[in-house]
Design an enzyme around this catalytic site. Structure first.
Site, PDB file in Angstrom:
ATOM      1  CD  GLN A  66      -1.153   0.007   3.721  1.00 36.55           C
ATOM      2  OE1 GLN A  66      -1.599  -1.103   3.999  1.00 36.55           O
ATOM      3  NE2 GLN A  66      -1.456   1.092   4.420  1.00 36.55           N
ATOM      4  CB  CYS A  72      -4.493  -1.322   5.485  1.00 34.90           C
ATOM      5  SG  CYS A  72      -5.470  -0.407   6.706  1.00 34.90           S
ATOM      6  CG  HIS A 361      -2.865  -2.328   9.491  1.00 39.72           C
ATOM      7  ND1 HIS A 361      -2.855  -1.646   8.303  1.00 39.72           N
ATOM      8  CD2 HIS A 361      -2.044  -3.407   9.310  1.00 39.72           C
ATOM      9  CE1 HIS A 361      -2.058  -2.268   7.440  1.00 39.72           C
ATOM     10  NE2 HIS A 361      -1.557  -3.345   8.028  1.00 39.72           N
ATOM     11  CG  ASN A 382       0.982  -5.952   6.914  1.00 36.53           C
ATOM     12  OD1 ASN A 382       0.109  -5.159   6.562  1.00 36.53           O
ATOM     13  ND2 ASN A 382       1.750  -5.722   7.957  1.00 36.53           N
TER      14      ASN A 382
END
Length: 440
Positions: A66, A72, A361, A382
């Protein structure tokens, strides 16, 4: 404040004597003068004792990035749809355009903000709600329902169709111009007669559209989709709209999912729905809606989903007790109390209530290690690139899930009958500034 006690010279001298008399504090001072506090506080046994293997692992793709943005939640939602789309396309690696999704989220969110300004135009400018709205007219963060609203209305496209730009990868300057434009627009709307506000709103949105299109590019109304699959076979689908592409290649019914949250405050009942006022993006879309369950239920349903071969979107407070270089989360990863000699033993409820923790997040669970029917650790995709952790995939010990995970998204048909019934009840409406309104 003349009537309040100040810090006196004797107070300050007492603090200094207390510090000087403690050899442990002086040792810590010497250590931290030369290395970072996290290096001193890191529990070596926890770090090296965290295994990376998983009894159930789904991912066989590369992690995404990102970059300098807060996208996110969109990355995680698009990554949830990615394996199925890649399979249908016959591709090993595939990404949806995160830029396309962000473009439409920001334009829709600008409209949502201006409608909130119109709805509150009769309130004083220093009213808490008005002040809250003006404090952050637009940012990069979002929630699960907001992602679904964008995809449902505007569809999705491959990354090659609307690739990244400098501003989609580093949104700070673009966001600053959008905020200035929207605050200027808010002033204009509040000063106009009610019957002229909606026409003025469209003029403001035209300006927002201009800014977004300059920074992010023009989203395609249609595009010609051609590609070479993993067997080196050329394939073509002709001209498609983003909505047609989504219908053809996304194999998930996004309306079949529910966002489970762990709100530990007892005044917000378990097995009941929650929502947050003025939280959303698409005006005509579904509101952000949570089902408040205990963390054990959220964990069990997430585990079962992964065991059955599907990733899980989740939201958490990512910073505490985490090491991004190692790619590890554990509730006991750092022993700060031993470093400072200061107790900070707030539980999850107290951390939420005293503004010490909230969702910051969103990511994707792509694996779980199950021992005797219970999860021991979790594998996480992630969206911070491939340089850290295990090629961008991280490991979360189960202790951290309990303390810092706030949301998981699962299919509604996994819920017990009682929870399914609770979904139909009117939600408890929380104020706009409630921690449960935090954006990932």
């Amino acid at each position: 404040m003349p009537d309040l006690p100040s810090l006196s010279p004797s107070d300050l001298a007492g603090f200094a004597r207390r510090f000087a008399a403690d050899p442990q504090l002086r040792r810590m001072q010497n250590a931290i003068a030369n290395v970072g506090v996290d290096q001193v506080a890191l529990d070596h046994e926890v770090a090296v004792g965290t295994g990376l293997t998983m009894s159930h692992r789904i991912d066989d793709w590369k992690a995404t990035d990102q970059k300098k943005t807060g996208r996110c939640w969109l990355f995680a939602a698009l990554n949830l749809m990615r394996p199925g789309a890649a399979a249908r396309l016959g591709l090993k690696e595939f990404e949806f355009s995160q830029n396309h999704a962000m473009y439409w989220d920001k334009l829709e969110r600008a409209n949502y903000f201006l409608e909130s300004i119109i709805a509150t135009a009769g309130l004083p400018i220093d009213d808490r709600l008005v002040a809250f709205l003006l404090g952050m007219p637009v940012n990069d963060g979002g929630q699960w329902n907001m992602a679904v609203n964008v995809f449902t209305k505007h569809g999705v496209v491959p990354k090659s169709v609307m690739p990244e730009t400098q501003s989609s990868s580093d949104t700070a300057k673009m966001n600053r111009r959008l905020r200035v434009t929207l605050r200027h627009g808010a002033k204009r709307l509040r000063e106009l007669p009610a019957d002229r506000r909606r026409a003025a709103k469209l003029e403001i949105l035209a300006d927002v559209h201009t800014i977004l299109t300059i920074h992010l590019g023009t989203p395609p109304a249609t595009f010609t989709w051609e590609w070479t699959d993993r067997d080196k076979e050329f394939r073509s689908d002709g001209e498609l709209t983003p909505q047609e592409f989504m219908a053809r290649y996304v194999d998930l019914d996004l309306s079949a999912y529910v966002c489970l949250v762990d709100d530990p405050r007892p005044e917000h009942p378990r097995n009941a729905t929650l929502t947050v006022e003025h939280l959303g993006n698409v005006v005509e879309g579904d509101p952000v809606r949570y089902l408040n369950v205990d963390i054990g239920t959220a964990k069990r349903l997430a585990m079962e989903t992964i065991v059955d071969g599907e990733p899980v979107w989740f939201g958490c407070d990512t910073a505490p007790q985490s090491n991004s270089e190692l790619g590890i989360w554990d509730a006991r990863l750092y022993d700060y109390e031993s470093v400072y000699g200061v107790r900070t033993d707030l539980d999850k409820e107290a951390r939420v209530r005293y503004h010490d923790s909230l969702m910051t997040h969103a990511m994707l669970f792509t694996g779980v290690h199950v021992v005797d029917g219970a999860p021991r650790r979790w594998r996480v995709e992630n969206s911070w690139g491939t340089q850290k952790g295990d090629g961008g995939f991280y490991t979360m010990n189960d202790s951290w899930f309990d303390e810092y995970v706030f949301e998981v998204v699962v299919r509604k048909d996994r819920l017990d009958p009682g929870l399914l019934t609770a979904l139909d009840a009117e939600p408890l409406v929380l104020p706009a500034w409630d921690p449960m309104g935090a954006l990932a």
